[in-house]
Design a protein around this motif. Sequence first.
Motif, mmCIF file in Angstrom:
data_model
loop_
_atom_site.group_PDB
_atom_site.id
_atom_site.type_symbol
_atom_site.label_atom_id
_atom_site.label_comp_id
_atom_site.label_asym_id
_atom_site.label_seq_id
_atom_site.Cartn_x
_atom_site.Cartn_y
_atom_site.Cartn_z
ATOM 1 N N PRO A 297 0.803 -1.238 0.000
ATOM 2 C CA PRO A 297 0.000 0.000 0.000
ATOM 3 C C PRO A 297 0.825 1.272 0.000
ATOM 4 O O PRO A 297 0.484 2.247 -0.687
ATOM 5 C CB PRO A 297 -0.824 -0.150 1.281
ATOM 6 C CG PRO A 297 -0.999 -1.623 1.441
ATOM 7 C CD PRO A 297 0.306 -2.207 0.988
ATOM 8 N N CYS A 327 -4.891 -2.570 3.480
ATOM 9 C CA CYS A 327 -5.103 -1.561 2.439
ATOM 10 C C CYS A 327 -6.147 -0.542 2.878
ATOM 11 O O CYS A 327 -7.315 -0.909 3.106
ATOM 12 C CB CYS A 327 -5.557 -2.238 1.148
ATOM 13 S SG CYS A 327 -6.037 -1.062 -0.120
ATOM 14 N N PRO A 328 -5.783 0.740 2.986
ATOM 15 C CA PRO A 328 -6.775 1.765 3.322
ATOM 16 C C PRO A 328 -7.837 1.843 2.221
ATOM 17 O O PRO A 328 -7.525 1.774 1.029
ATOM 18 C CB PRO A 328 -5.950 3.053 3.379
ATOM 19 C CG PRO A 328 -4.521 2.598 3.560
ATOM 20 C CD PRO A 328 -4.430 1.296 2.841
ATOM 21 N N GLU A 330 -9.597 4.296 1.023
ATOM 22 C CA GLU A 330 -9.463 5.404 0.098
ATOM 23 C C GLU A 330 -8.357 5.134 -0.925
ATOM 24 O O GLU A 330 -8.477 5.490 -2.106
ATOM 25 C CB GLU A 330 -9.184 6.711 0.841
ATOM 26 C CG GLU A 330 -9.237 7.948 -0.039
ATOM 27 C CD GLU A 330 -10.552 8.087 -0.791
ATOM 28 O OE1 GLU A 330 -10.517 8.517 -1.976
ATOM 29 O OE2 GLU A 330 -11.619 7.741 -0.228
ATOM 30 N N THR A 331 -7.283 4.485 -0.472
ATOM 31 C CA THR A 331 -6.204 4.122 -1.398
ATOM 32 C C THR A 331 -6.716 3.148 -2.451
ATOM 33 O O THR A 331 -6.421 3.292 -3.646
ATOM 34 C CB THR A 331 -5.021 3.504 -0.637
ATOM 35 O OG1 THR A 331 -4.523 4.447 0.312
ATOM 36 C CG2 THR A 331 -3.896 3.104 -1.586
ATOM 37 N N THR A 370 -10.958 -4.373 0.872
ATOM 38 C CA THR A 370 -10.373 -3.519 1.918
ATOM 39 C C THR A 370 -10.571 -4.060 3.332
ATOM 40 O O THR A 370 -9.799 -3.736 4.226
ATOM 41 C CB THR A 370 -10.967 -2.103 1.856
ATOM 42 O OG1 THR A 370 -12.391 -2.173 1.948
ATOM 43 C CG2 THR A 370 -10.574 -1.415 0.557
ATOM 44 N N GLU A 371 -11.586 -4.882 3.548
ATOM 45 C CA GLU A 371 -11.854 -5.386 4.885
ATOM 46 C C GLU A 371 -11.516 -6.854 5.050
ATOM 47 O O GLU A 371 -11.508 -7.375 6.177
ATOM 48 C CB GLU A 371 -13.320 -5.142 5.246
ATOM 49 C CG GLU A 371 -13.669 -3.653 5.318
ATOM 50 C CD GLU A 371 -15.091 -3.413 5.804
ATOM 51 O OE1 GLU A 371 -15.699 -4.373 6.335
ATOM 52 O OE2 GLU A 371 -15.570 -2.286 5.661
ATOM 53 N N ALA A 485 1.151 6.754 9.440
ATOM 54 C CA ALA A 485 0.302 7.058 8.289
ATOM 55 C C ALA A 485 0.891 6.562 6.979
ATOM 56 O O ALA A 485 0.172 6.138 6.074
ATOM 57 C CB ALA A 485 0.057 8.568 8.209
ATOM 58 N N GLY A 488 2.141 2.269 7.702
ATOM 59 C CA GLY A 488 1.237 1.358 8.399
ATOM 60 C C GLY A 488 1.625 1.210 9.853
ATOM 61 O O GLY A 488 0.832 1.433 10.755
#
Length: 557
Positions: A297, A327-328, A330-331, A370-371, A485, A488
Amino acid sequence: MSELTMSYVCGTSDVPLRYETIGTALARTAETWPEGDALVVVHQNVRWSWAEFDRRVTELAAGLIGLGLEPGDRIGIWSPNRVEWVLIQFATARAGLILVNINPAYRTFELEHALKLSGCRALVLAETFKTSRYVDMLLEVAPEFAEAGGRSARLPDLEFVIPLGKSRGAMIGFETLTGFADAAARTTLDAIIPTLRPDDPINIQFTSGTTGSPKGATLTHNNILNNGLFVGRIMGFTEADRLCIPVPLYHCFGMVLSVLACITHGATMVFPSEAFEPRATLEAVQAERCTALHGVPTMFITELALPDFKSFDLSTLRTGIMAGAPCPIETMREVIAKMNMREVTICYGMTETSPVSFQTRADADLETRTETVGTIHPFVEVRIVDGDDRVVPVGTVGELHTRGYSVMAGYWNDEARTRDAIAPGGWMRTGDLGVIDERGRCRIVGRSKDMILRGGENIYPVEIENFLITHPGILDVAVFGIADAKYGEQVCAWIRRADNPDGSSLTEAAVLGFCEGRIAHFKIPRRIRFVEDMPMTVTGKIQKFLMRQAEEEGAAI
């Protein structure tokens, strides 16, 4: 698929496992697509077809045999991403040698341990990269190789040191290796190839554990070839695909998920730079019309943040892998929308399982990408268990165990830790806490072994603790991860000073100076706190969750 009730999943496939050696797989690819682009190394101006790549691999394999290496010998590679790395990966496989991956960020302390544990008979190493002077570091450990005929007292197994340059002292320049490929060596290689078996060990990759010292996860042809095969298949790879590879080769990500995914499908490997550079990566995607891109990421975040990001033509991108850290959301949205990677996948695994066990599919929704880490890989089993190794109901957190073709042969020369890692029935204990839902998707919720994930690097606190405690001014130390940030997580160290002159004068700068050049840069603490005491349970166990909480809240304990 019907809804699950218990936390056990098993992957199936209409494509069988390939029970063959990596050398055979490469030969098959070269025969199928001889004129197709195999390898593009932008920073070295290399562009080879599959036929040319296969020929050079065979020539190098014969050179290694002519040098005096024999099947089963270990040969280390200590270098950033270069064409020589890829050649060595396949030449060793073809000759039956065991490749030992050494992290380019390693320093003398870690290098010596890796070479001793694996019993490397040969070491291929870059001369320099940025501020790293690899030959100088090797000579610090084994100064005898500076002179002709030298052999190291500290590394008695090491016989051949091969820099990626010219010969000097007792060191043999990489460019001279093919000179050893005489008729006798080629005949010997021809005789070796049919004797090699898919279940032979082919690769040792270092990973740490609860005792702190790195362990050598030993992987076979069968392990990593098939993992690359199915990783590539889930990405939809064909010979028309072109993969940009900015991730490091020493790690399973680059060596298996990238390289072997290409080899098994005839896709082109594109290396943009020796180490990750966001601009070079996007320039390579644009110039080479890449259809896929790999990265952790942090890499994608950095690429998207380039001031002139919009100037790059990324319209050819379709798929790829984002792995190594959560993985965020928004990314992921930006990667899909701005980089055209509508079929990007997420992977989960560990070095000891070759590495991938779960991967999202091309049509996965944003929540799944993402989750969760997706669904189970073909021919792999996973169970989630409680403390007694009993499978728990779906939706229940427990330790994730993996079984199947992908489980390593064991830790090199370490039967005790192999027994601890692999449960009865062949289940690999991952040490990760996970939960499987009724659709078979897996979510990783924690790490029972306190591993730190920093920008795709797996960092084990106890390894750093065991190193720091050797400082005479440190009485006690606890290392753990704190949120960051960009990466990670970052490394944080709480230190109790020793009651002596070394301890009373110990500063943060002194600790950092002690680490510099002795352990890899990503393991060096980015936050240091000196404390009088550490929070402990009544039984004397350090409570790192309280330390992490204090750091996040900026509080004192």
